[in-house]
Design an enzyme around this catalytic site. Structure first.
Site, PDB file in Angstrom:
ATOM      1  N   ASP A 178      19.958 -25.613 -28.182  1.00 21.65           N
ATOM      2  CA  ASP A 178      21.213 -26.334 -28.391  1.00 21.65           C
ATOM      3  C   ASP A 178      22.161 -25.643 -27.429  1.00 21.65           C
ATOM      4  OD1 ASP A 178      23.832 -26.999 -29.173  1.00 21.65           O
ATOM      5  OD2 ASP A 178      23.093 -27.597 -31.142  1.00 21.65           O
ATOM      6  N   HIS A 179      22.460 -26.273 -26.300  1.00 18.99           N
ATOM      7  CA  HIS A 179      23.116 -25.499 -25.238  1.00 18.99           C
ATOM      8  C   HIS A 179      24.518 -25.032 -25.629  1.00 18.99           C
ATOM      9  CE1 HIS A 179      24.757 -29.458 -24.188  1.00 18.99           C
ATOM     10  NE2 HIS A 179      25.732 -28.796 -23.613  1.00 18.99           N
ATOM     11  N   HIS A 241      25.206 -30.039 -32.093  1.00 17.84           N
ATOM     12  CA  HIS A 241      26.265 -29.157 -31.579  1.00 17.84           C
ATOM     13  C   HIS A 241      27.367 -28.889 -32.615  1.00 17.84           C
ATOM     14  CE1 HIS A 241      24.123 -30.035 -28.019  1.00 17.84           C
ATOM     15  NE2 HIS A 241      24.725 -31.166 -27.728  1.00 17.84           N
TER      16      HIS A 241
END
Ligand code: NAD
Length: 478
Positions: A178-179, A241
């Protein structure tokens, strides 16, 4: 010398957008900073029959978009890149990949360490993981599987995918990206909490009126209409996110450093999500889809390429999330994300109540943690840089202040090489968040939305404002 940073990266989808825009530039930064040195190699795989030289050229071309370095450094870097044409369903191709990796192991002395990176369409994740296992690609070094989002499109498909990959890899070797968890501010939140005892003492339902998380984008879907039609903003931004950001702000123990404790803490939080009834979805979640702008210059979502003319996919959502826990019950977490909003902004606004004055914090103070832009003014108190705010209950721990923000992918790659799973999502967390999201999705799928319902360049449908007004609150970013 072989270290944990010595490895062969096998990138499935090595000719794709993610690889060229994010992975290769991040690997290059790590190369320039000396974190990746002599003992690494990258095998790009994709269907096309490219040569190593052609592949290296594409890598260098993508680097030139981001760096002005001497081409010689890029060429040195590109010597570590190799190409293997590959179809995910063809067992023979995995044998070829295995042999190439073994050869490069000797050439670059990578200690038999492997990072298998899934930069391909999600429908292939399970197939590739199973073949890596069944064709014997795994070695006696470390074997880490990196999975891009989306991880499923609902609880059932996420369970199925997880079942497939966990037949081939133990959970401890799976790194689900999950950047947002690679972004500086998100990584700094536990340190900020742990180092500011008064702020941490105020982070609960005694002193917090509400928490707001906004991930706003000014662009539309651009050329990703095809993907977006299968997703929508609820799946694309909220399930992953936004939930992970809430996890950083609201989990119980910011001092924890052990990955297992951190994830347990986050899982407990997500398990306490108050799942909505169908009626509550109607009152607590708003959805929207962008129209043209007020001058009629921009394309409406339904006019974008690869988007159905009668698409019911939402490009905006705002919602009210609650937790049933001692710490947070009664505090609304308002979340909002959308495309074609007036500006790009990622932020967390923590709105305190009047009682917080008992702790020496001015009543009704709003603390804003800016996730993007990633430089300067990253903590605001009532809209002003914390240093100039006249209140000192929250500040960056000295060593944490942003200087040269590391790209999210760069920091995540370092974590993968170091075996640090703190900034990745674990299956238990995903299960709880999917369960929550499914309750909203199911209700929405049973009704026909009145789309489009907001103009490009605006804050979304009016109902998003009313959601807070109903509670006597308002959005801090407006
Ligand atoms: P892309 O379409 O640009 O690239 C897909 C790659 O897969 C190409 O290299 C293609 O050759 C390869 N491929 C396709 N079919 C194949 C097959 N049968 N056998 C072997 N290889 C095959 O996609 P992308 O945008 O790079 O996305 C890759 C993954 O990353 C997806 O899971 C996506 O959801 C995820 N992701 C992408 C972004 C982004 O910014 N692009 C952001 C977040 C997540």
């Amino acid at each position: 010398m072989v270290t944990e940073k010595s490895a062969i990266f096998i990138i499935f989808g090595g000719s794709g957008d993610l690889a060229h825009r994010k992975l290769y530039p991040s690997l290059f930064r790590l190369y320039k900073s000396g974190i990746l040195k002599d003992h690494f190699a990258v095998i790009g795989t994709a269907r096309r029959p490219w040569s190593d030289d052609y592949f290296r050229e594409t890598v260098i071309t993508s680097l030139e978009d981001y760096f002005e370095d001497d081409k010689k450094i890029m060429e040195e870097f590109a010597k570590h890149f190799f190409y293997q044409s590959h179809d995910v369903n063809d067992s023979e191709h995995y044998i070829a990949l295995k042999n190439l990796a073994a050869k490069l192991d000797d050439q670059f002395e990578t200690g038999h360490n492997r990072v298998y990176y899934m930069a391909i369409a999600p429908r292939f994740f399970g197939t590739v993981a199973e073949h890596i296992n069944s064709e014997g690609l795994k070695t006696d070094g470390y074997n880490r599987l990196v999975i891009e989002k989306p991880f499923g499109r609902d609880l059932d498909s996420a369970c199925e995918l997880n079942g497939n990959i966990s037949k081939a890899f133990p959970e401890d070797d799976i790194y689900r990206i999950d950047h947002y968890l690679g972004k500086e501010m998100i990584q700094d939140i536990p340190h900020i909490r742990a180092n500011n005892p008064v702020f941490e003492k105020a982070l609960n339902n005694q002193y917090v009126s509400n928490v707001q998380v906004t991930l706003a984008e000014s662009l539309g879907v651009e050329d990703r209409g095809g993907y977006y039609e299968t997703a929508g903003v609820l799946r694309d931004m909220v399930q992953n996110h936004i939930m992970q950001i809430i996890g950083a702000v609201a989990s119980d123990d910011p001092k924890a450093t052990d990955a297992k404790i951190i994830h347990k803490d986050k899982t407990n939080l997500f398990n306490s999500l108050k799942v909505l009834t169908a009626e509550q979805v109607d009152t607590d979640f708003v959805r929207g889809q962008y129209d043209t702008d007020k001058l009629g210059d921009q394309k409406a979502y339904r006019q974008e390429d690869n988007v159905a003319e009668d698409s019911e996919i939402e490009t905006f959502t705002a919602g009210r999330i609650e937790f049933e826990s001692d710490r947070w019950s009664g505090v609304p977490f308002y979340v909002r994300s959308g495309k074609r909003m007036p500006a790009k902004s990622s932020r967390i606004d923590i709105v305190f109540n009047e009682k917080v004055a008992d702790l020496g914090i001015k009543a009704n103070t709003v603390v804003t943690l800016l996730i993007e832009p990633e430089d300067g003014n990253s903590i605001l108190i009532n809209g002003i840089n914390y240093k100039e705010s006249g209140q000192d209950f929250i500040k960056f721990p000295e060593e944490e202040e942003f200087d040269s923000a590391r790209e999210a992918y760069e920091s995540l790659i370092i974590d993968i090489l170091s075996g640090n799973r703190v900034h990745f999502t674990l299956w238990d967390e995903l299960r709880s968040t999917w369960k929550y999201i499914d309750s909203i999705r199911e209700r929405w799928d049973s009704q026909t939305p009145d789309f489009p319902n907001y103009l490009s360049g605006t804050m979304g449908p009016d109902a998003a404002e009313m959601l807070l007004e109903r509670d006597g609150n308002s959005w801090a970013w407006d």
